[in-house]
Design a protein around this motif. Structure first.
Motif, PDB file in Angstrom:
ATOM      1  N   GLN A 248       0.813  -1.217   0.000  1.00  0.00           N
ATOM      2  CA  GLN A 248       0.000   0.000   0.000  1.00  0.00           C
ATOM      3  C   GLN A 248       0.843   1.262   0.000  1.00  0.00           C
ATOM      4  O   GLN A 248       0.310   2.357  -0.140  1.00  0.00           O
ATOM      5  CB  GLN A 248      -0.918   0.011   1.227  1.00  0.00           C
ATOM      6  N   ILE A 249       2.151   1.130   0.154  1.00  0.00           N
ATOM      7  CA  ILE A 249       3.023   2.295   0.219  1.00  0.00           C
ATOM      8  C   ILE A 249       3.494   2.663  -1.187  1.00  0.00           C
ATOM      9  O   ILE A 249       4.176   1.880  -1.850  1.00  0.00           O
ATOM     10  CB  ILE A 249       4.218   2.034   1.141  1.00  0.00           C
ATOM     11  N   ALA A 250       3.095   3.827  -1.641  1.00  0.00           N
ATOM     12  CA  ALA A 250       3.483   4.352  -2.959  1.00  0.00           C
ATOM     13  C   ALA A 250       3.311   3.325  -4.074  1.00  0.00           C
ATOM     14  O   ALA A 250       4.252   3.053  -4.823  1.00  0.00           O
ATOM     15  CB  ALA A 250       4.924   4.856  -2.923  1.00  0.00           C
ATOM     16  N   PRO A 251       2.116   2.736  -4.243  1.00  0.00           N
ATOM     17  CA  PRO A 251       1.933   1.744  -5.313  1.00  0.00           C
ATOM     18  C   PRO A 251       2.097   2.322  -6.710  1.00  0.00           C
ATOM     19  O   PRO A 251       2.249   1.575  -7.677  1.00  0.00           O
ATOM     20  CB  PRO A 251       0.503   1.243  -5.073  1.00  0.00           C
ATOM     21  N   TRP A 252       2.076   3.649  -6.844  1.00  0.00           N
ATOM     22  CA  TRP A 252       2.272   4.276  -8.155  1.00  0.00           C
ATOM     23  C   TRP A 252       3.634   3.919  -8.744  1.00  0.00           C
ATOM     24  O   TRP A 252       3.823   3.998  -9.969  1.00  0.00           O
ATOM     25  CB  TRP A 252       2.124   5.792  -8.057  1.00  0.00           C
ATOM     26  N   ARG A 253       4.598   3.513  -7.889  1.00  0.00           N
ATOM     27  CA  ARG A 253       5.910   3.113  -8.414  1.00  0.00           C
ATOM     28  C   ARG A 253       5.794   1.934  -9.365  1.00  0.00           C
ATOM     29  O   ARG A 253       6.639   1.748 -10.250  1.00  0.00           O
ATOM     30  CB  ARG A 253       6.839   2.757  -7.257  1.00  0.00           C
ATOM     31  N   ASN A 254       4.748   1.137  -9.175  1.00  0.00           N
ATOM     32  CA  ASN A 254       4.499  -0.025 -10.037  1.00  0.00           C
ATOM     33  C   ASN A 254       3.300   0.195 -10.949  1.00  0.00           C
ATOM     34  O   ASN A 254       2.721  -0.758 -11.477  1.00  0.00           O
ATOM     35  CB  ASN A 254       4.282  -1.269  -9.180  1.00  0.00           C
ATOM     36  N   VAL A 291     -15.447   4.203  -3.103  1.00  0.00           N
ATOM     37  CA  VAL A 291     -14.809   3.281  -4.040  1.00  0.00           C
ATOM     38  C   VAL A 291     -13.700   2.523  -3.328  1.00  0.00           C
ATOM     39  O   VAL A 291     -12.971   3.090  -2.514  1.00  0.00           O
ATOM     40  CB  VAL A 291     -14.203   4.049  -5.243  1.00  0.00           C
ATOM     41  N   THR A 292     -13.563   1.236  -3.655  1.00  0.00           N
ATOM     42  CA  THR A 292     -12.440   0.417  -3.202  1.00  0.00           C
ATOM     43  C   THR A 292     -11.966  -0.411  -4.385  1.00  0.00           C
ATOM     44  O   THR A 292     -12.779  -1.001  -5.099  1.00  0.00           O
ATOM     45  CB  THR A 292     -12.846  -0.516  -2.047  1.00  0.00           C
ATOM     46  N   GLY A 293     -10.658  -0.430  -4.606  1.00  0.00           N
ATOM     47  CA  GLY A 293     -10.144  -1.215  -5.720  1.00  0.00           C
ATOM     48  C   GLY A 293      -8.693  -0.913  -6.015  1.00  0.00           C
ATOM     49  O   GLY A 293      -8.069  -0.063  -5.363  1.00  0.00           O
ATOM     50  N   LEU A 294      -8.144  -1.622  -6.996  1.00  0.00           N
ATOM     51  CA  LEU A 294      -6.772  -1.432  -7.458  1.00  0.00           C
ATOM     52  C   LEU A 294      -6.839  -1.092  -8.943  1.00  0.00           C
ATOM     53  O   LEU A 294      -7.405  -1.857  -9.734  1.00  0.00           O
ATOM     54  CB  LEU A 294      -5.954  -2.705  -7.235  1.00  0.00           C
ATOM     55  N   TYR A 295      -6.272   0.043  -9.332  1.00  0.00           N
ATOM     56  CA  TYR A 295      -6.433   0.543 -10.683  1.00  0.00           C
ATOM     57  C   TYR A 295      -5.076   0.761 -11.357  1.00  0.00           C
ATOM     58  O   TYR A 295      -4.080   1.104 -10.704  1.00  0.00           O
ATOM     59  CB  TYR A 295      -7.227   1.857 -10.668  1.00  0.00           C
ATOM     60  N   ASP A 296      -5.053   0.576 -12.670  1.00  0.00           N
ATOM     61  CA  ASP A 296      -3.839   0.691 -13.477  1.00  0.00           C
ATOM     62  C   ASP A 296      -3.695   2.132 -13.952  1.00  0.00           C
ATOM     63  O   ASP A 296      -4.383   2.563 -14.888  1.00  0.00           O
ATOM     64  CB  ASP A 296      -3.922  -0.265 -14.669  1.00  0.00           C
ATOM     65  N   ILE A 297      -2.797   2.901 -13.319  1.00  0.00           N
ATOM     66  CA  ILE A 297      -2.657   4.306 -13.690  1.00  0.00           C
ATOM     67  C   ILE A 297      -1.809   4.489 -14.940  1.00  0.00           C
ATOM     68  O   ILE A 297      -1.709   5.610 -15.462  1.00  0.00           O
ATOM     69  CB  ILE A 297      -2.058   5.130 -12.525  1.00  0.00           C
TER      70      ILE A 297
END
Length: 328
Positions: A248-254, A291-297
């Motif tokens: 959950q920490i800085a997932p934007w890195r991936n 909203v809850t989820g995991l999204y591909d930025i």
């Protein structure tokens, strides 16, 4: 009308950009729904919330006038709207769509004014949709997220970085005699060697610690110590701590955005940072849903559509770089 509660003075650059985007939203509502008798009061309330709002709305009105060659349509007073016959208050769907489309020209100009990605004082920056890792003179690494910028100043007694915009993940080379400081809006993070993320925006700032520990100095001079797995968010309502897992920490890195119970408006605003343009969202009721989820930025348009799909809403592109959220 109030000053920004965290800055205590002139609004930060990120707050000005947010006000410009909100002004675009309001102008779009006025143009699309002139028969809405509640709009004048709601608009007046927003204008009085912060000193930057009237300036942003005036800018939006000027952009509309330049784009359409007409004075911007004002929302009718409640009494005037009630006096209109039903036939005059009801617009055919086609006209409603044309109102949305005609607003695109103004929105383009507003977007150009709201998103000035060039910061003259920045030492390192990223464009929209770009992520970049830079190595500093001491061997520390800074990974910048989309549309982010920092300045770096190294001295004998310390290492100083200012996060001007966006968010960054730091891997700091240990040096007890030269503390590493990161200024991010209302907070200052101090470390000697650790890995952590810092982000800043119109609503405040946050810190997430992946390794080691950091000290976070708040505007009221209080200091909070965070350890690995801790996060802290500072906003107008105060300071909020919460535990996080490693993923959950800085997932934007991936290339990921992890969302847990946030509002649709918050998630749309976050994904909007990865789009080369702006997303307008006139529907407040939709924006308040969770909203809850995991999204591909790395695929921001598809991510936005995934966020909206459960609520029977859609993302519509009005013009290059201009999107609007509509209920189906």
């Amino acid at each position: 009308m109030t000053e920004h509660p965290l800055s205590g003075g002139a609004p930060p650059e990120s707050l000005v950009r947010s006000a410009n985007r909100q002004a675009a939203d309001w102008l779009l509502r006025i143009q699309a729904s002139p028969e809405d008798v509640d709009l004048p009061e709601q608009l007046a309330q927003w204008l009085n919330e912060h000193e930057s709002h009237p300036k942003a709305y005036a800018k939006a009105q000027r952009a509309w006038a330049l784009a359409g060659g007409l004075a911007p349509r004002a929302a009718p007073a409640a009494a005037e709207a009630r006096a209109l016959p039903v036939s005059a208050q009801t617009r055919p769907r086609q006209r409603h769509r044309l109102a949305w489309l005609s607003s695109a020209a103004a929105a383009v100009l507003i977007a150009l004014g709201a998103y000035q990605h060039w910061l003259p004082g920045a030492d390192y920056r990223t464009g929209v949709g770009e992520r970049k890792t830079v190595e500093l003179a001491d061997g520390s690494q800074v990974q910048l997220d989309t549309d982010s910028a920092v300045t770096v100043r190294f001295e004998v007694g310390g290492r100083h970085v200012e996060l001007l915009r966006g968010q960054a993940f730091f891997k700091v080379t240990h040096n007890a005699s030269r503390p590493f400081l990161v200024d991010a809006g209302p907070i200052t993070v101090t470390v000697t060697g650790t890995a952590f993320e810092v982000g800043t925006g119109p609503d405040g700032a946050h810190v997430e610690v992946a390794q080691g520990s950091v000290q976070v100095a708040m505007p009221d001079a209080s200091v909070e110590v965070l350890k690995a797995g801790d996060s802290l968010r500072a906003d107008a309502s105060g300071m909020h701590k919460a535990p996080l897992t490693a993923v959950q920490i800085a997932p934007w890195r991936n290339g990921r955005l992890a969302v847990n119970g946030q509002s649709v408006a918050e998630v749309v605003r976050e994904i909007d940072r990865y789009l080369p343009g702006t997303v307008l969202m006139p529907n407040d009721e939709l924006g308040q849903r969770k909203v809850t989820g995991l999204y591909d930025i790395d695929q921001p348009e598809q991510a936005l559509r995934s966020v909206l799909q459960p609520w029977s809403a859609r993302l519509r592109q009005l013009a290059p770089y201009i999107y609007v959220v509509e209920e189906k």
